[in-house]
Design a protein around this motif. Sequence first.
Motif, mmCIF file in Angstrom:
data_model
loop_
_atom_site.group_PDB
_atom_site.id
_atom_site.type_symbol
_atom_site.label_atom_id
_atom_site.label_comp_id
_atom_site.label_asym_id
_atom_site.label_seq_id
_atom_site.Cartn_x
_atom_site.Cartn_y
_atom_site.Cartn_z
ATOM 1 N N LEU A 85 -5.322 -1.768 3.194
ATOM 2 C CA LEU A 85 -6.129 -0.940 2.300
ATOM 3 C C LEU A 85 -6.441 0.414 2.924
ATOM 4 C CD1 LEU A 85 -8.699 -3.466 0.765
ATOM 5 C CD2 LEU A 85 -6.713 -2.431 -0.354
ATOM 6 N N GLU A 86 -6.571 0.456 4.247
ATOM 7 C CA GLU A 86 -6.832 1.737 4.916
ATOM 8 C C GLU A 86 -5.658 2.698 4.743
ATOM 9 O OE1 GLU A 86 -9.637 2.764 6.073
ATOM 10 O OE2 GLU A 86 -10.621 0.836 5.742
ATOM 11 N N LEU A 87 -4.449 2.166 4.596
ATOM 12 C CA LEU A 87 -3.295 3.041 4.343
ATOM 13 C C LEU A 87 -3.458 3.795 3.028
ATOM 14 C CD1 LEU A 87 -0.402 0.639 5.416
ATOM 15 C CD2 LEU A 87 -1.129 2.698 6.628
ATOM 16 N N LEU A 88 -4.153 3.185 2.076
ATOM 17 C CA LEU A 88 -4.383 3.849 0.789
ATOM 18 C C LEU A 88 -5.439 4.942 0.887
ATOM 19 C CD1 LEU A 88 -4.468 0.772 -1.621
ATOM 20 C CD2 LEU A 88 -2.648 2.468 -1.437
ATOM 21 N N LYS A 89 -6.344 4.814 1.871
ATOM 22 C CA LYS A 89 -7.511 5.686 1.926
ATOM 23 C C LYS A 89 -7.317 6.919 2.799
ATOM 24 C CE LYS A 89 -10.539 1.617 1.535
ATOM 25 N NZ LYS A 89 -11.583 0.829 2.238
ATOM 26 N N THR A 90 -6.272 6.978 3.612
ATOM 27 C CA THR A 90 -6.124 8.052 4.592
ATOM 28 C C THR A 90 -4.929 8.932 4.258
ATOM 29 O OG1 THR A 90 -4.628 6.847 6.084
ATOM 30 C CG2 THR A 90 -6.999 6.437 6.312
ATOM 31 N N ASP A 91 -4.857 10.061 4.981
ATOM 32 C CA ASP A 91 -3.696 10.947 4.835
ATOM 33 C C ASP A 91 -2.576 10.564 5.802
ATOM 34 O OD1 ASP A 91 -4.696 11.716 7.250
ATOM 35 O OD2 ASP A 91 -5.196 13.771 6.658
ATOM 36 N N LEU A 92 -2.709 9.394 6.449
ATOM 37 C CA LEU A 92 -1.663 8.795 7.284
ATOM 38 C C LEU A 92 -1.442 9.549 8.596
ATOM 39 C CD1 LEU A 92 0.926 7.882 4.482
ATOM 40 C CD2 LEU A 92 -0.939 6.504 5.399
ATOM 41 N N ARG A 93 -2.409 10.345 9.031
ATOM 42 C CA ARG A 93 -2.345 10.909 10.379
ATOM 43 C C ARG A 93 -2.746 9.818 11.366
ATOM 44 N NH1 ARG A 93 -6.250 15.220 11.080
ATOM 45 N NH2 ARG A 93 -7.377 14.213 9.364
ATOM 46 N N PRO A 94 -2.019 9.652 12.473
ATOM 47 C CA PRO A 94 -2.228 8.487 13.342
ATOM 48 C C PRO A 94 -3.643 8.335 13.891
ATOM 49 C CG PRO A 94 -0.141 9.536 13.860
ATOM 50 C CD PRO A 94 -0.842 10.440 12.892
ATOM 51 N N LEU A 95 -4.170 9.337 14.564
ATOM 52 C CA LEU A 95 -5.448 9.142 15.247
ATOM 53 C C LEU A 95 -6.603 8.874 14.283
ATOM 54 C CD1 LEU A 95 -5.081 11.669 18.202
ATOM 55 C CD2 LEU A 95 -4.622 9.206 18.153
ATOM 56 N N PRO A 96 -6.721 9.590 13.154
ATOM 57 C CA PRO A 96 -7.766 9.195 12.194
ATOM 58 C C PRO A 96 -7.556 7.792 11.634
ATOM 59 C CG PRO A 96 -7.068 11.459 11.790
ATOM 60 C CD PRO A 96 -6.113 10.884 12.790
ATOM 61 N N ALA A 102 0.824 -1.204 0.000
ATOM 62 C CA ALA A 102 0.000 0.000 0.000
ATOM 63 C C ALA A 102 0.864 1.262 0.000
ATOM 64 C CB ALA A 102 -0.928 -0.011 1.215
ATOM 65 N N LEU A 103 1.908 1.277 0.805
ATOM 66 C CA LEU A 103 2.749 2.469 0.918
ATOM 67 C C LEU A 103 3.533 2.743 -0.356
ATOM 68 C CD1 LEU A 103 4.050 1.946 4.556
ATOM 69 C CD2 LEU A 103 2.332 3.594 3.783
ATOM 70 N N HIS A 104 3.774 1.704 -1.146
ATOM 71 C CA HIS A 104 4.481 1.893 -2.408
ATOM 72 C C HIS A 104 3.747 2.872 -3.310
ATOM 73 C CE1 HIS A 104 5.193 0.625 -6.680
ATOM 74 N NE2 HIS A 104 6.442 0.812 -6.287
ATOM 75 N N PHE A 133 -6.137 5.228 13.193
ATOM 76 C CA PHE A 133 -6.506 4.247 14.210
ATOM 77 C C PHE A 133 -8.018 4.108 14.340
ATOM 78 C CE2 PHE A 133 -2.253 5.377 16.305
ATOM 79 C CZ PHE A 133 -1.601 4.327 15.666
ATOM 80 N N LYS A 134 -8.766 5.172 14.139
ATOM 81 C CA LYS A 134 -10.219 5.071 14.209
ATOM 82 C C LYS A 134 -10.746 4.231 13.042
ATOM 83 C CE LYS A 134 -10.858 9.397 16.746
ATOM 84 N NZ LYS A 134 -11.074 8.698 18.031
ATOM 85 N N ARG A 135 -10.134 4.359 11.887
ATOM 86 C CA ARG A 135 -10.551 3.537 10.741
ATOM 87 C C ARG A 135 -10.182 2.077 10.973
ATOM 88 N NH1 ARG A 135 -11.671 6.782 5.904
ATOM 89 N NH2 ARG A 135 -11.508 4.827 4.742
ATOM 90 N N VAL A 136 -9.003 1.831 11.540
ATOM 91 C CA VAL A 136 -8.583 0.463 11.836
ATOM 92 C C VAL A 136 -9.520 -0.161 12.862
ATOM 93 C CG1 VAL A 136 -6.786 -0.875 13.005
ATOM 94 C CG2 VAL A 136 -6.178 0.677 11.140
ATOM 95 N N ALA A 137 -9.959 0.634 13.841
ATOM 96 C CA ALA A 137 -10.867 0.102 14.855
ATOM 97 C C ALA A 137 -12.148 -0.420 14.223
ATOM 98 C CB ALA A 137 -11.185 1.185 15.889
ATOM 99 N N LYS A 138 -12.643 0.259 13.191
ATOM 100 C CA LYS A 138 -13.847 -0.202 12.511
ATOM 101 C C LYS A 138 -13.600 -1.521 11.779
ATOM 102 C CE LYS A 138 -15.838 4.417 11.920
ATOM 103 N NZ LYS A 138 -16.295 5.456 10.949
ATOM 104 N N VAL A 139 -12.380 -1.716 11.286
ATOM 105 C CA VAL A 139 -12.020 -2.989 10.666
ATOM 106 C C VAL A 139 -11.988 -4.102 11.710
ATOM 107 C CG1 VAL A 139 -10.187 -4.255 9.475
ATOM 108 C CG2 VAL A 139 -10.735 -1.905 8.787
ATOM 109 N N VAL A 140 -11.463 -3.795 12.880
ATOM 110 C CA VAL A 140 -11.219 -4.803 13.916
ATOM 111 C C VAL A 140 -12.474 -5.135 14.717
ATOM 112 C CG1 VAL A 140 -9.957 -5.205 16.084
ATOM 113 C CG2 VAL A 140 -8.769 -4.258 14.089
#
Length: 446
Positions: free
Chosen positions: A326-337, A19-21, A339-346
């Motif tokens: 996939l969430e790494l592709l969708k965000t601006d890579l700010r930590p707290l936002p 994703a980071l590539h 982590f909130k998206r990852v929480a919805k995955v988890v």
Amino acid sequence: MNHAIVIGASMAGLLSAAALHAKFARVTVLDRDAMPDDDEHRKGVGQSRHAHALLARGHEAVERLLPGITAELVAQGAIASDVQRNARHIHCGQRHARVESGMTGLLASRPMLEGQVRRRITALPGVRLLPDSVAASLLVERDRVTRVRLAGGEPIPADLVVDASGRGSRTPFWLDELGIVPPAEEHVMLDVRYGTREFRRRPGDLDGDLIVVVAPTPDKPRGGVALAMEGDRWIVTLVGYGQAPGRSLAGFAEFAADLPALDLHRLISTAQPIGKPQVYRNPAGIRRRYERMTRFPDGLLVTGDAVCAFNPRYGQGMTVAALEALELLKTDLRPLPFFKRVAKVVDGPWQITVDDDVRLLHAASTLSLKKRLLNAYLERFHAAAAHDQELALRFQRVANLYAPPLSLITPGSLVRVLRNGSPRATSVPDPESVPREASERSTRST
């Protein structure tokens, strides 16, 4: 952006690098292990020798991150299969009805899958993998991580660091060193014990089925899975809560004879064993609540088992890691936002595992009224799913992480369960005692 560093070269780290590539000119993946030359088991993946598969949603996510990888794996012997059509799913002692689900999982050994992902990642321009590299500490300037210091080496500059180092992640300790309160942690004590053996796979085995899942029940807290995989092999993993299958073939078969269904015992008793028995133990599930933090340094993210390490019995880890990538592709890579998206995955898979483990590990009399009612409903749900293809399909959508667990108790599901779900209902007959055509007719006629 110029340079991202990923700590950990397991599936979560490799897929994060994919994703980071798309966002960084250079990506460096660090791992403490030496990388195998071929598709061999890697030391840092303790569960590597046990049954693995990509759930259907994880299969889709990996294909999106690395287009064409499914065809590459199938060419090497991996098996893409409908998760319900050629499978035997037995839950609460009930054999779910068969249905063409439209969801395709991927059956392959962990070394083959991880090996092909690693080859694809390291072939990407600007991506490099540094084995035998231990991230000893993070260097921070003005509340931003700027470098990773390697044990015995010089710091490596980075615009972003992603910790995908697994349940032993050092990020909570690094945060503490920075004067930041580490995330709250949730633990579910499990003492789940695994035993695995491989067997030669023949064309007539299991009447052509490719997957067998026998879930534990409270009165029989042991279960197992058999998955077809490359090299004309079966991999059979048996699991017990506080108990383990014997290492000998006879002990392994004896353990399988006491499961809620005999499918795995029949396979073990008739197939030719290959190789040595393998054992594994998982003491606890752990979830780190990064999404609840109010302070976190920029330039650092956490993913994979470093955020949430599930009970492996449910087969969710690789799929969740792919969805987080996939969430790494969708965000601006700010930590707290992030982590909130990852929480919805988890949230969904964590709820599935915790609720089921609590059901298996605790006496019904100790549970809340809400839990007892939910467990009673699920027993009726599985009894109904033995005859109702739509309910069997809905369960698979939850198990494959397309739908949340609450989708099993929608009004439409409740009506079907109340109509067909007597706990004493007889499940679809054992397919080895009834011809496949007759068994399928019985599910279609209800």
